[in-house]
Enzyme design. Structure first.
Site, PDB file in Angstrom:
ATOM      1  N   PHE A  80       0.857  -1.196   0.000  1.00  0.00           N
ATOM      2  CA  PHE A  80       0.000   0.000   0.000  1.00  0.00           C
ATOM      3  C   PHE A  80       0.885   1.235   0.000  1.00  0.00           C
ATOM      4  O   PHE A  80       1.731   1.403   0.870  1.00  0.00           O
ATOM      5  CB  PHE A  80      -0.933   0.036   1.223  1.00  0.00           C
ATOM      6  CG  PHE A  80      -1.866   1.218   1.188  1.00  0.00           C
ATOM      7  CD1 PHE A  80      -3.028   1.187   0.424  1.00  0.00           C
ATOM      8  CD2 PHE A  80      -1.562   2.381   1.882  1.00  0.00           C
ATOM      9  CE1 PHE A  80      -3.875   2.290   0.361  1.00  0.00           C
ATOM     10  CE2 PHE A  80      -2.408   3.492   1.827  1.00  0.00           C
ATOM     11  CZ  PHE A  80      -3.561   3.441   1.068  1.00  0.00           C
ATOM     12  N   ASP A 132       9.281   2.469   1.641  1.00  0.00           N
ATOM     13  CA  ASP A 132       8.115   3.179   2.151  1.00  0.00           C
ATOM     14  C   ASP A 132       8.014   2.860   3.639  1.00  0.00           C
ATOM     15  O   ASP A 132       7.553   1.785   4.024  1.00  0.00           O
ATOM     16  CB  ASP A 132       6.865   2.728   1.388  1.00  0.00           C
ATOM     17  CG  ASP A 132       5.600   3.407   1.891  1.00  0.00           C
ATOM     18  OD1 ASP A 132       5.634   4.017   2.980  1.00  0.00           O
ATOM     19  OD2 ASP A 132       4.564   3.328   1.193  1.00  0.00           O
ATOM     20  N   LYS A 165       2.936   9.184   8.634  1.00  0.00           N
ATOM     21  CA  LYS A 165       2.089   8.854   9.794  1.00  0.00           C
ATOM     22  C   LYS A 165       2.580   9.336  11.171  1.00  0.00           C
ATOM     23  O   LYS A 165       2.045  10.278  11.710  1.00  0.00           O
ATOM     24  CB  LYS A 165       1.818   7.348   9.814  1.00  0.00           C
ATOM     25  CG  LYS A 165       0.905   6.913   8.649  1.00  0.00           C
ATOM     26  CD  LYS A 165       0.345   5.545   8.840  1.00  0.00           C
ATOM     27  CE  LYS A 165      -0.821   5.281   7.922  1.00  0.00           C
ATOM     28  NZ  LYS A 165      -0.489   4.824   6.565  1.00  0.00           N
TER      29      LYS A 165
HETATM   30  C1  LIG Z   1      -0.783   5.114   5.201  1.00  0.00           C
HETATM   31  C2  LIG Z   1       0.251   4.732   4.236  1.00  0.00           C
HETATM   32  C3  LIG Z   1       0.465   5.484   3.069  1.00  0.00           C
HETATM   33  C4  LIG Z   1      -0.410   6.650   2.678  1.00  0.00           C
HETATM   34  O1  LIG Z   1      -0.325   7.688   3.580  1.00  0.00           O
HETATM   35  P1  LIG Z   1      -1.402   8.906   3.509  1.00  0.00           P
HETATM   36  O2  LIG Z   1      -0.881   9.869   4.510  1.00  0.00           O
HETATM   37  O3  LIG Z   1      -2.717   8.309   3.854  1.00  0.00           O
HETATM   38  O4  LIG Z   1      -1.372   9.412   2.119  1.00  0.00           O
HETATM   39  C5  LIG Z   1       1.507   5.112   2.256  1.00  0.00           C
HETATM   40  N1  LIG Z   1       2.295   4.063   2.551  1.00  0.00           N
HETATM   41  C6  LIG Z   1       2.115   3.316   3.659  1.00  0.00           C
HETATM   42  C7  LIG Z   1       3.032   2.182   3.948  1.00  0.00           C
HETATM   43  C8  LIG Z   1       1.081   3.617   4.528  1.00  0.00           C
HETATM   44  O5  LIG Z   1       0.886   2.868   5.616  1.00  0.00           O
END
Ligand SMILES: *Cc1c(COP(=O)(O)O)cnc(C)c1O
Length: 393
Positions: free
Chosen positions: A128, A215, A244
């Protein structure tokens, strides 16, 4: 009838205030928060020193512009690069934006350094990376993509934790410029890669002159017991994204670069109006300070192991429990069936949890969680899981 666009299957509760790992709803009912706003509020709610810093900063300056030097942004970049061994930081407002910056960097690297007209990025199944067009195209979930075609092209997908699959792509696809990976997949179900996977990725990226892009939007900021999940090994990425937990709830994202990725962009190549403004940077700096001063990374490891032992014991002999996966305070319990119903049952019992990938109970508690908090989660959650598993499939 709500005038807010219908994009979330919201639970029937609204919170009014919080303190540490606790939240109170509009009826003054108390909840134990084992989700922390999806890995955001690592310090818990209403942290006193963060509140003080933010109130002071709000009285001084909220926003100027990236047309000018932003001293707090410089300080935050110094701090983040010192902690990570990275070199440069681009600040934005969310995780998907941080990943957008990474994707642009990879493409620009392909065009300017490798003379590739149509650069490709290797991404993983069940990953994701966000909800913007480029990041949803990079995401390994048809649910996220369906209905939004045409997708952004240039992504090649391989299974999670499978180096041979990447080697096979490299044999026939000479347009690869980068690999983008979550070392612990969050939305995908708390999938933890093999300890040697990152080392293999680094070797592949070095031998093919690709960017290794991690990520760490969910796994970063102390959640897995080190500042960043890659620090469980002695491998360094070329690009890392954060968001986050970075400022405990203020909207901020960051894309960090090192080595050959560090000096790719020049003025005009990327930008953000709000990105890294004085307010969010003050919040992030204080969040970093507290994580370190209060040894919250050590706590994340200790409480994660407490969860592992507690759940193993309380769910012993339950054949419907497929696996319990723990990396610091990223905790997943995979069941043999869909378990979304547990979220509302736990809510009723005063506990906030999450279910992801249909059948994985996911906990992302604040890093300040105590053993007592964790035991309470185990005591509420396990009977609900056992009751669900007693029903015939
Ligand atoms: C939550 C998340 C995103 C997206 O972050 P947003 O602030 O909602 O755009 C991207 N990568 C990972 C691994 C995430 O957990």
């Amino acid at each position: 009838m709500s005038n807010v666009m219908n994009t979330y299957a919201r639970l029937p509760v609204a919170f009014e205030r919080g303190e540490g790992p606790w939240l109170w709803d509009t009826q003054n009912k108390r909840y134990l928060d084992a989700l922390a706003g999806i890995a955001v509020c690592g310090l818990g709610h209403s942290h006193p020193s963060l509140t003080r810093v933010l109130c002071e900063q709000a009285g001084k300056l909220l926003h100027t512009s990236n047309l000018y030097t932003i001293t707090l942004q410089e300080k935050l970049a110094d701090r983040l690069t010192a902690l990570s061994g990275m070199e440069n930081v681009f600040f934005c407002n969310s995780g998907c934006e941080a990943n957008e910056a990474a994707i642009k960097l990879a493409r620009y690297f392909g065009h300017t350094k490798k003379n590739i007209d149509s650069p490709n990025i290797i991404v993983l199944e069940k990953s994701f990376h966000g909800r913007t067009m480029a990041t949803l195209s990079a995401t390994g979930s048809r649910k996220v993509q369906a209905g939004f075609e045409p997708l952004v092209s240039g992504f090649v997908r391989v299974p999670f934790d499978d180096l041979d699959a990447i080697r096979r792509v490299a044999e026939h696809n000479h347009n690869i410029v980068a690999v983008m990976v979550e070392l612990v997949q969050g939305e995908g179900g708390i999938n933890i890669c093999h300890p040697d996977y990152l080392k293999g990725l680094r070797e592949l990226c070095d031998s093919h002159d690709w960017l290794l892009m991690l990520d760490e939007v969910q796994s970063g900021m102390g959640r897995t017991g080190t500042w960043f999940a890659f620090q469980h090994s002695n491998i360094k990425p070329d690009v890392m994204t954060l968001a986050k937990g970075l400022a405990n709830g203020l909207p901020i994202g960051a894309c960090l670069t090192a080595g050959k990725a560090a000096t790719l962009f020049s003025p005009g190549k990327h930008g953000s109006t709000f990105g890294g403004n004085p307010m969010v940077c003050a919040g992030a700096l204080e969040t970093l300070r507290v994580i370190e001063a209060d040894k919250l990374m050590d706590n994340a490891v200790a409480i994660g192991e407490f969860f592992r032992a507690g759940f193993s014991l309380a769910l012993q002999g339950q054949s419907g429990v497929r696996q319990i996966r723990v990396k610091g305070l990223m905790v997943g319990i995979e069941l043999d069936r869909p378990c979304g119903a547990l979220v509302e049952q736990a809510l009723g019992a005063g506990l906030l949890i999450n279910v992801t990938a249909d059948s994985v109970v996911r906990l992302l508690p604040p890093l300040i969680f105590t053993r007592e908090n964790a035991q309470q989660v185990i005591d509420i959650l396990c009977p609900l899981i056992i009751r669900l598993l007693e029903k015939p499939l």
